[in-house]
Design an enzyme around this catalytic site. Structure first.
Site, PDB file in Angstrom:
ATOM      1  N   GLY A 286     -10.691   7.950   6.350  1.00 18.93           N
ATOM      2  CA  GLY A 286     -11.502   8.921   6.756  1.00 18.93           C
ATOM      3  C   GLY A 286     -12.969   8.365   6.906  1.00 18.93           C
TER       4      GLY A 286
ATOM      5  N   THR B 140      -9.178   3.864  12.156  1.00 19.04           N
ATOM      6  CA  THR B 140      -9.274   4.475  13.252  1.00 19.04           C
ATOM      7  C   THR B 140     -10.762   4.265  13.545  1.00 19.04           C
ATOM      8  OG1 THR B 140      -7.871   6.292  12.292  1.00 19.04           O
ATOM      9  CG2 THR B 140      -9.078   6.806  14.188  1.00 19.04           C
TER      10      THR B 140
ATOM     11  N   LYS C  89       0.959  -1.277   0.037  1.00 18.03           N
ATOM     12  CA  LYS C  89       0.021   0.096  -0.074  1.00 18.03           C
ATOM     13  C   LYS C  89       0.842   1.185   0.028  1.00 18.03           C
ATOM     14  CE  LYS C  89      -3.112   2.863   2.428  1.00 18.03           C
ATOM     15  NZ  LYS C  89      -3.691   3.122   3.515  1.00 18.03           N
TER      16      LYS C  89
HETATM   17  C1  DXP Z   1      -4.441   1.769   8.163  1.00 21.34           C
HETATM   18  C2  DXP Z   1      -4.060   2.749   7.047  1.00 21.34           C
HETATM   19  O1  DXP Z   1      -3.524   2.201   6.065  1.00 21.34           O
HETATM   20  C3  DXP Z   1      -4.443   4.154   7.129  1.00 21.34           C
HETATM   21  O2  DXP Z   1      -3.346   4.940   6.684  1.00 21.34           O
HETATM   22  C4  DXP Z   1      -5.773   4.237   6.449  1.00 21.34           C
HETATM   23  O3  DXP Z   1      -5.429   5.294   5.553  1.00 21.34           O
HETATM   24  C5  DXP Z   1      -6.829   4.265   7.488  1.00 21.34           C
HETATM   25  O4  DXP Z   1      -7.499   5.553   7.552  1.00 21.34           O
HETATM   26  P1  DXP Z   1      -8.355   5.603   8.654  1.00 21.34           P
HETATM   27  O5  DXP Z   1      -7.674   5.548  10.033  1.00 21.34           O
HETATM   28  O6  DXP Z   1      -9.032   7.157   8.658  1.00 21.34           O
HETATM   29  O7  DXP Z   1      -9.480   4.769   8.533  1.00 21.34           O
END
Ligand code: DXP
Length: 257
Positions: A185, A207, A96
Site C-alpha cells: 500500500g 507496485t 511470506k
Molecule cells: C510483492 C508482494 O509481496 C505484494 O503482495 C506486496 O504486498 C506489495 O504490495 P504493494 O504492491 O502495494 O507495494
C-alpha cells in the site's frame, strides 16, 4: 544491520518482482534499490515453460535472498501447500505468508493466517506473515511461532500510504523487539520515510516502484527514504509543539535604529 531469522541484511527495503515493464528494468530497479531480499510468487514460477525458467534464472542472477510468497491463496490448505512447494522449488524455508480474505481489499484473513502460520512454523518454516495492523493478531502470530511480522499500511497496490498511523504506532510500541516490516500500500517515498520514522525495521513494496514512470529512479528514491526515516528515528526527533520558539538567539541581538 537488519536481522531477520538470524540473517543479517544491509538493506531495510524488500522489493517485489511483479509488474515491471521488462526483465531488464526489474534487474536495474533491484540494483538501484540495494535490496537484499526480493519476493517471488510461486504462482508466477509455476507459470512454467520457457518464461518461468527465464524468470527464475534472472532472480538467481541478482545475488539476493529470495522470499517466496503465497500470493493468491485464500485458504489455510492452499497456503500451506503453496509454501511447501515453494520450499522445494526455491530451496528456502522462508515464506511470506499471505492468506487473502476479501477479494476487493485483498485484506488478509487473519484467522486463517494464524492457523496456517502455526502449521508452517511447526513444519520448520520461517514465516513472514502479511497481516493487518491489529495488536491481537500480532500477539497470536507470535504465539504461533512467527519471529517477524508484516503489518499492512494500506491495501496491496492501492498506493494510499499509511492509513492508520495510530494502529501502526501502537503495534510498534507493544512489540519493540519484534522485527516488523511494513508491507503493501505504499505509494511514494515519503510514505516509507513516515513509517520508518515510527521505528519499523523495514519496508516491503512492489507496485509503487514497478508502475512508476521510471522504476529504476523510483527504486533509488525509496531506498533513500527508507534510510532517511530509519536514521531520523534513531537521531531523536523533535516533538511537535503548539508554541512558536525562536530558532535564532534573541539575547544580545544588535539593535538598529
Ligand atoms: C510483492 C508482494 O509481496 C505484494 O503482495 C506486496 O504486498 C506489495 O504490495 P504493494 O504492491 O502495494 O507495494
Amino acid at each position: 544491520m537488519l536481522t531477520l531469522y538470524g540473517t543479517e541484511l544491509s538493506s531495510r527495503l524488500l522489493l517485489g518482482t511483479a509488474q515491471y515493464p521488462s526483465p531488464a528494468i526489474l534487474m536495474d530497479a533491484v540494483k538501484a534499490s540495494e535490496t537484499k531480499i526480493v519476493t517471488v510468487s510461486l504462482r508466477r514460477e509455476m507459470a512454467g515453460g520457457k518464461s518461468g525458467d527465464k524468470f527464475w534464472s534472472l532472480i538467481q542472477s541478482l545475488g539476493v535472498h529470495v522470499l517466496p510468497n503465497t500470493a493468491g491463496c485464500h485458504t489455510v490448505k492452499e497456503a500451506v501447500l503453496t509454501a511447501q512447494m515453494a520450499r522445494d522449488i526455491f530451496a528456502t524455508d522462508w515464506i511470506k505468508l499471505e492468506v487473502i480474505g476479501n477479494h476487493d481489499t485483498l485484506q488478509p484473513d487473519v484467522f486463517a493466517l494464524v492457523d496456517a502460520a502455526r502449521i508452517l512454523t511447526t513444519d520448520g518454516f520461517k514465516v513472514f506473515p502479511y497481516m493487518t495492523d491489529d495488536l491481537v493478531v500480532a500477539e497470536r502470530l507470535l504465539e504461533a511461532g512467527c519471529e517477524v511480522l508484516m503489518p499492512w499500511c494500506a491495501p496491496i497496490g492501492s498506493a494510499l500510504g499509511p492509513l492508520n498511523l495510530h494502529a501502526l504506532r501502537a503495534l510498534r510500541g507493544h512489540f519493540p523487539d519484534v522485527p516488523m516490516i511494513v508491507d503493501a500500500g505504499l505509494g511514494r517515498p515519503s510514505h516509507a520515510a513516515t513509517v520508518m520514522e515510527l521505528g519499523f525495521d523495514a519496508i516491503l513494496l512492489n507496485t509503487a516502484v514497478a508502475k512508476a514512470a521510471d522504476p529504476v529512479a523510483m527504486a533509488a528514491a525509496f531506498a533513500k527514504a527508507v534510510d532517511a526515516g530509519h536514521m531520523a528515528c534513531h537521531a531523536g526527533m523533535l516533538e511537535p509543539r503548539d508554541v512558536a520558539v525562536p530558532s535564532t538567539p534573541v539575547i544580545g541581538k544588535a539593535v538598529f535604529s
